[in-house]
Scaffold this motif. Structure first.
Motif, PDB file in Angstrom:
ATOM      1  N   MET A  60       0.847  -1.180   0.000  1.00  0.00           N
ATOM      2  CA  MET A  60       0.000   0.000   0.000  1.00  0.00           C
ATOM      3  C   MET A  60       0.892   1.243   0.000  1.00  0.00           C
ATOM      4  N   HIS A  61       0.329   2.347  -0.452  1.00  0.00           N
ATOM      5  CA  HIS A  61       1.058   3.604  -0.567  1.00  0.00           C
ATOM      6  C   HIS A  61       1.719   3.997   0.749  1.00  0.00           C
ATOM      7  N   ASP A  62       0.961   3.941   1.849  1.00  0.00           N
ATOM      8  CA  ASP A  62       1.521   4.354   3.137  1.00  0.00           C
ATOM      9  C   ASP A  62       2.644   3.428   3.596  1.00  0.00           C
ATOM     10  N   GLU A  63       2.585   2.157   3.216  1.00  0.00           N
ATOM     11  CA  GLU A  63       3.667   1.231   3.555  1.00  0.00           C
ATOM     12  C   GLU A  63       4.955   1.595   2.817  1.00  0.00           C
ATOM     13  N   LEU A  64       4.837   1.948   1.532  1.00  0.00           N
ATOM     14  CA  LEU A  64       6.029   2.344   0.778  1.00  0.00           C
ATOM     15  C   LEU A  64       6.589   3.657   1.317  1.00  0.00           C
ATOM     16  N   LEU A 116       3.870   2.890 -16.604  1.00  0.00           N
ATOM     17  CA  LEU A 116       3.852   3.102 -15.155  1.00  0.00           C
ATOM     18  C   LEU A 116       2.976   2.086 -14.436  1.00  0.00           C
ATOM     19  N   GLN A 117       1.967   1.553 -15.112  1.00  0.00           N
ATOM     20  CA  GLN A 117       1.067   0.593 -14.459  1.00  0.00           C
ATOM     21  C   GLN A 117       1.785  -0.671 -14.001  1.00  0.00           C
ATOM     22  N   PHE A 118       3.007  -0.899 -14.471  1.00  0.00           N
ATOM     23  CA  PHE A 118       3.769  -2.063 -14.011  1.00  0.00           C
ATOM     24  C   PHE A 118       4.248  -1.891 -12.570  1.00  0.00           C
ATOM     25  N   VAL A 119       4.305  -0.643 -12.088  1.00  0.00           N
ATOM     26  CA  VAL A 119       4.769  -0.408 -10.725  1.00  0.00           C
ATOM     27  C   VAL A 119       3.797   0.404  -9.878  1.00  0.00           C
ATOM     28  N   SER A 120       2.736   0.948 -10.478  1.00  0.00           N
ATOM     29  CA  SER A 120       1.796   1.755  -9.708  1.00  0.00           C
ATOM     30  C   SER A 120       0.369   1.553 -10.186  1.00  0.00           C
ATOM     31  N   ARG A 121      -0.501   1.372  -9.221  1.00  0.00           N
ATOM     32  CA  ARG A 121      -1.932   1.281  -9.516  1.00  0.00           C
ATOM     33  C   ARG A 121      -2.655   2.572  -9.121  1.00  0.00           C
ATOM     34  N   VAL A 122      -1.911   3.553  -8.580  1.00  0.00           N
ATOM     35  CA  VAL A 122      -2.542   4.756  -8.044  1.00  0.00           C
ATOM     36  C   VAL A 122      -1.983   6.052  -8.628  1.00  0.00           C
ATOM     37  N   SER A 123      -1.147   5.953  -9.643  1.00  0.00           N
ATOM     38  CA  SER A 123      -0.575   7.174 -10.214  1.00  0.00           C
ATOM     39  C   SER A 123      -0.374   7.015 -11.715  1.00  0.00           C
ATOM     40  N   LEU A 137       6.504  15.917 -18.175  1.00  0.00           N
ATOM     41  CA  LEU A 137       5.517  14.922 -17.780  1.00  0.00           C
ATOM     42  C   LEU A 137       4.708  15.478 -16.621  1.00  0.00           C
ATOM     43  N   ARG A 138       3.435  15.166 -16.602  1.00  0.00           N
ATOM     44  CA  ARG A 138       2.578  15.540 -15.475  1.00  0.00           C
ATOM     45  C   ARG A 138       2.321  14.284 -14.657  1.00  0.00           C
ATOM     46  N   TYR A 139       2.669  14.350 -13.373  1.00  0.00           N
ATOM     47  CA  TYR A 139       2.467  13.231 -12.455  1.00  0.00           C
ATOM     48  C   TYR A 139       1.186  13.474 -11.674  1.00  0.00           C
ATOM     49  N   VAL A 140       0.306  12.471 -11.649  1.00  0.00           N
ATOM     50  CA  VAL A 140      -0.934  12.564 -10.895  1.00  0.00           C
ATOM     51  C   VAL A 140      -1.054  11.315 -10.034  1.00  0.00           C
ATOM     52  N   SER A 141      -1.352  11.532  -8.770  1.00  0.00           N
ATOM     53  CA  SER A 141      -1.532  10.413  -7.846  1.00  0.00           C
ATOM     54  C   SER A 141      -2.907  10.494  -7.212  1.00  0.00           C
ATOM     55  N   GLU A 142      -3.499   9.355  -6.975  1.00  0.00           N
ATOM     56  CA  GLU A 142      -4.774   9.301  -6.268  1.00  0.00           C
ATOM     57  C   GLU A 142      -4.563   9.515  -4.776  1.00  0.00           C
ATOM     58  N   LYS A 143      -3.333   9.417  -4.330  1.00  0.00           N
ATOM     59  CA  LYS A 143      -2.999   9.515  -2.914  1.00  0.00           C
ATOM     60  C   LYS A 143      -2.461  10.887  -2.567  1.00  0.00           C
ATOM     61  N   HIS A 144      -2.675  11.299  -1.327  1.00  0.00           N
ATOM     62  CA  HIS A 144      -2.101  12.556  -0.843  1.00  0.00           C
ATOM     63  C   HIS A 144      -0.613  12.320  -0.594  1.00  0.00           C
ATOM     64  N   GLU A 145       0.219  13.164  -1.180  1.00  0.00           N
ATOM     65  CA  GLU A 145       1.672  12.999  -1.019  1.00  0.00           C
ATOM     66  C   GLU A 145       2.272  14.260  -0.463  1.00  0.00           C
TER      67      GLU A 145
END
Length: 145
Positions: A60-64, A116-123, A137-145
């Motif tokens: 999960m994002h918070d674990e990483l 990117l989908q090979f390493v991220s399901r949320v960005s 490149l524009r980076y977009v994440s579903e998570k608050h960073e």
């Protein structure tokens, strides 16, 4: 070449980010500070040391984020952490290194954005601008960073 983003279902058990993202960091810690640094990282994050030795799973994002924060603490400085982030990265590309060398910078960034989908399901990355000598490149994440 299309850079259209496709959605890929996470593996069983879920997960948002693949630990392969942090593989250079784990290798740096082991080579620079010894196996004890991975034991320390495993203890601080609650992860199995064997997973850190062969990072293949999804977390999960918070674990990483916790893994990265603890690895930064072990490195002791921003400069060492940045060195860890790119440690032997070119070696990890394998045959893809030839593709990147043969292509242009623009093609390399398009490949990055499209895979990117090979390493991220949320960005996602989206190519927003390219001109001679510059790619944006524009980076977009579903998570608050």
């Amino acid at each position: 070449m299309s850079t259209e983003v496709t959605t890929v279902r996470p593996p069983k058990g879920g997960g948002e980010l693949n630990l392969l993202i942090a593989a250079p960091i784990f290798a740096y810690l082991e080579e620079t500070y010894g196996r004890d640094s991975l034991r320390q990282l495993a203890a601080a994050t609650g992860m199995d040391e064997q997973i850190l030795l062969k990072p293949r799973g999804w977390v999960m994002h918070d674990e990483l984020e916790l893994v990265l924060a603890q690895a930064h603490a072990i490195c002791g400085s921003d400069a060492r952490f940045l060195e860890a982030c790119s440690f032997k990265m070119v070696d990890s590309y394998g045959p893809l290194a030839l593709v990147f060398r043969a292509g242009t910078v623009l093609i390399s960034y398009r490949v990055l954005a499209a895979t990117l989908q090979f390493v991220s399901r949320v960005s996602t990355y989206t190519l927003t601008d390219s001109r001679r000598g510059a790619v944006t490149l524009r980076y977009v994440s579903e998570k608050h960073e």
